[in-house]
Design a protein around this motif. Sequence first.
Motif, PDB file in Angstrom:
ATOM      1  N   MET A 173       0.764  -1.157   0.116  1.00 38.29           N
ATOM      2  CA  MET A 173      -0.200   0.026  -0.049  1.00 38.29           C
ATOM      3  C   MET A 173       1.043   1.442  -0.121  1.00 38.29           C
ATOM      4  N   ALA A 174       1.776   1.057   0.878  1.00 36.93           N
ATOM      5  CA  ALA A 174       2.895   2.146   0.899  1.00 36.93           C
ATOM      6  C   ALA A 174       3.443   2.559  -0.370  1.00 36.93           C
ATOM      7  N   TYR A 175       3.791   1.581  -1.188  1.00 34.17           N
ATOM      8  CA  TYR A 175       4.455   1.305  -2.389  1.00 34.17           C
ATOM      9  C   TYR A 175       3.663   2.117  -3.590  1.00 34.17           C
ATOM     10  N   ILE A 176       2.348   1.717  -3.449  1.00 33.17           N
ATOM     11  CA  ILE A 176       1.557   2.348  -4.431  1.00 33.17           C
ATOM     12  C   ILE A 176       1.091   3.624  -4.367  1.00 33.17           C
ATOM     13  N   GLU A 177       1.179   4.186  -3.062  1.00 37.00           N
ATOM     14  CA  GLU A 177       0.994   5.830  -2.741  1.00 37.00           C
ATOM     15  C   GLU A 177       2.085   6.332  -2.934  1.00 37.00           C
ATOM     16  N   ARG A 178       3.325   5.773  -3.265  1.00 38.82           N
ATOM     17  CA  ARG A 178       4.534   6.428  -3.777  1.00 38.82           C
ATOM     18  C   ARG A 178       4.486   6.717  -5.242  1.00 38.82           C
ATOM     19  N   GLN A 179       3.847   5.744  -5.765  1.00 37.81           N
ATOM     20  CA  GLN A 179       3.603   5.909  -7.072  1.00 37.81           C
ATOM     21  C   GLN A 179       2.670   7.119  -7.941  1.00 37.81           C
ATOM     22  N   PHE A 180       1.847   7.653  -6.737  1.00 31.14           N
ATOM     23  CA  PHE A 180       1.184   8.914  -7.164  1.00 31.14           C
ATOM     24  C   PHE A 180       1.999  10.167  -6.544  1.00 31.14           C
ATOM     25  N   SER A 181       3.112  10.203  -6.377  1.00 35.91           N
ATOM     26  CA  SER A 181       3.703  11.204  -5.731  1.00 35.91           C
ATOM     27  C   SER A 181       4.043  12.369  -6.894  1.00 35.91           C
ATOM     28  N   THR A 183       2.063  12.306  -9.796  1.00 37.56           N
ATOM     29  CA  THR A 183       0.815  12.115 -10.857  1.00 37.56           C
ATOM     30  C   THR A 183      -0.623  12.148  -9.975  1.00 37.56           C
ATOM     31  N   ARG A 184      -1.676  12.466 -10.257  1.00 36.42           N
ATOM     32  CA  ARG A 184      -2.940  11.968  -9.565  1.00 36.42           C
ATOM     33  C   ARG A 184      -3.658  11.029  -9.978  1.00 36.42           C
ATOM     34  N   THR A 185      -3.436  10.666 -11.582  1.00 39.10           N
ATOM     35  CA  THR A 185      -4.082   9.596 -12.159  1.00 39.10           C
ATOM     36  C   THR A 185      -2.869   8.476 -12.732  1.00 39.10           C
ATOM     37  N   LEU A 186      -3.222   7.279 -12.524  1.00 41.32           N
ATOM     38  CA  LEU A 186      -2.493   6.082 -13.096  1.00 41.32           C
ATOM     39  C   LEU A 186      -3.087   5.163 -13.592  1.00 41.32           C
ATOM     40  N   CYS A 187      -2.657   4.558 -14.755  1.00 42.39           N
ATOM     41  CA  CYS A 187      -3.272   3.377 -15.377  1.00 42.39           C
ATOM     42  C   CYS A 187      -3.177   2.169 -14.637  1.00 42.39           C
ATOM     43  N   LEU A 188      -4.309   1.538 -14.484  1.00 41.82           N
ATOM     44  CA  LEU A 188      -4.267   0.009 -13.596  1.00 41.82           C
ATOM     45  C   LEU A 188      -3.159  -0.835 -14.211  1.00 41.82           C
ATOM     46  N   GLN A 189      -3.147  -1.058 -15.499  1.00 37.43           N
ATOM     47  CA  GLN A 189      -2.187  -1.928 -16.330  1.00 37.43           C
ATOM     48  C   GLN A 189      -0.577  -1.295 -15.807  1.00 37.43           C
ATOM     49  N   GLN A 190      -0.466  -0.024 -15.693  1.00 37.57           N
ATOM     50  CA  GLN A 190       0.736   0.626 -15.684  1.00 37.57           C
ATOM     51  C   GLN A 190       1.169   0.212 -14.228  1.00 37.57           C
ATOM     52  N   LEU A 191       0.512   0.186 -13.164  1.00 36.79           N
ATOM     53  CA  LEU A 191       0.595   0.042 -11.979  1.00 36.79           C
ATOM     54  C   LEU A 191       1.188  -1.417 -11.686  1.00 36.79           C
ATOM     55  N   PHE A 192       0.648  -2.367 -12.503  1.00 35.96           N
ATOM     56  CA  PHE A 192       1.085  -3.813 -12.277  1.00 35.96           C
ATOM     57  C   PHE A 192       2.291  -4.204 -13.200  1.00 35.96           C
ATOM     58  N   GLN A 193       2.840  -3.404 -14.066  1.00 30.30           N
ATOM     59  CA  GLN A 193       3.628  -3.562 -15.006  1.00 30.30           C
ATOM     60  C   GLN A 193       5.225  -4.138 -14.455  1.00 30.30           C
ATOM     61  N   LYS A 232      -5.903   9.499  -7.098  1.00 32.32           N
ATOM     62  CA  LYS A 232      -5.558   9.761  -5.909  1.00 32.32           C
ATOM     63  C   LYS A 232      -6.381  10.806  -5.203  1.00 32.32           C
ATOM     64  N   GLU A 233      -7.246  10.602  -4.260  1.00 26.52           N
ATOM     65  CA  GLU A 233      -8.329  11.251  -3.611  1.00 26.52           C
ATOM     66  C   GLU A 233      -7.682  12.730  -3.472  1.00 26.52           C
ATOM     67  N   THR A 234      -6.635  12.689  -2.505  1.00 26.36           N
ATOM     68  CA  THR A 234      -6.120  13.997  -1.893  1.00 26.36           C
ATOM     69  C   THR A 234      -4.548  13.758  -2.480  1.00 26.36           C
ATOM     70  N   TYR A 235      -4.323  14.793  -3.600  1.00 24.42           N
ATOM     71  CA  TYR A 235      -3.315  14.865  -4.346  1.00 24.42           C
ATOM     72  C   TYR A 235      -2.336  16.128  -3.744  1.00 24.42           C
ATOM     73  N   GLU A 236      -1.178  15.901  -3.513  1.00 23.67           N
ATOM     74  CA  GLU A 236      -0.302  17.060  -3.390  1.00 23.67           C
ATOM     75  C   GLU A 236       1.069  17.039  -4.019  1.00 23.67           C
ATOM     76  N   PRO A 237       1.227  17.401  -5.076  1.00 23.60           N
ATOM     77  CA  PRO A 237       2.472  17.187  -6.041  1.00 23.60           C
ATOM     78  C   PRO A 237       3.706  17.470  -5.044  1.00 23.60           C
ATOM     79  N   THR A 238       4.805  16.851  -5.204  1.00 29.14           N
ATOM     80  CA  THR A 238       5.937  17.068  -4.746  1.00 29.14           C
ATOM     81  C   THR A 238       6.833  17.849  -5.401  1.00 29.14           C
TER      82      THR A 238
END
Length: 239
Positions: A173-181, A183-193, A232-238
């Motif tokens: 879960m922590a790894y997935i949340e880091r993928q949204f650092s 971007t706010r939107t991520l393709c499901l297939q890209q996440l599992f790639q 991501k519901e609450t998105y704050e770009p780094t």
Amino acid sequence: MDIKIKDFEGPLDLLLHLVSKYQVDIYDVPITEVIEQYLAYIATLQAMRLEVAGDYMLMASQLMLIKSRKLLPKVVAEQEVNDDPELDLLNQLEEYRKFKLLSQKLSEQHDLRAQHFSKPRQELIFEEVSLKRDKTSIDLFLAFSQIMAQKKESFKQNHATIEADDYKIEDMMAYIERQFSDTRTLCLQQLFQASQSMSELITMFLATLELVKIQVLTVVQEENFSQIYLQKETYEPTS
């Protein structure tokens, strides 16, 4: 953590859900594609060590028979066929669809009438971790079934590796949340790639379901059969 995915009302309910996505008459659906999606769904349940009821497996065997018959070469001299399993299945689906629509109308009438009578207070009981059987969760699960089937083929072509058994849903879960650092939107297939094993793939999916359940992520799909995106519901770009 115990995660339960509520079943459909039965194998016909699952098939009707798959067929309805094509938005055409039941007798016009590409039955081979529907069969592939059904078998992928059952295979995913088994890979995740979730219990599969016997009637689902019976339907799977019937669908495999229909698929095998369609793959056989056509005989020049057509012989009279007493039984047609494909037509029988479509007839069953049509009958099931009619009864389900009637059941929904009766349920709506019951809910309407219930508003005019007082009812005793009922205790609401929620399971610890449970996914509602709505369009979002089911379509997400079906999309993952297709991704898992593709990854299986990819893993077969690669060199044999020893899978690690120490994947934890909380870490994923922590790894997935880091993928949204960034971007706010991520393709499901890209996440599992980037996943390298079935254990990692399944754990990542369970982590995704949990993030959707606690409303950290939402599922977006513009139309049937289109790509599924996680947002991501609450998105704050780094910075």
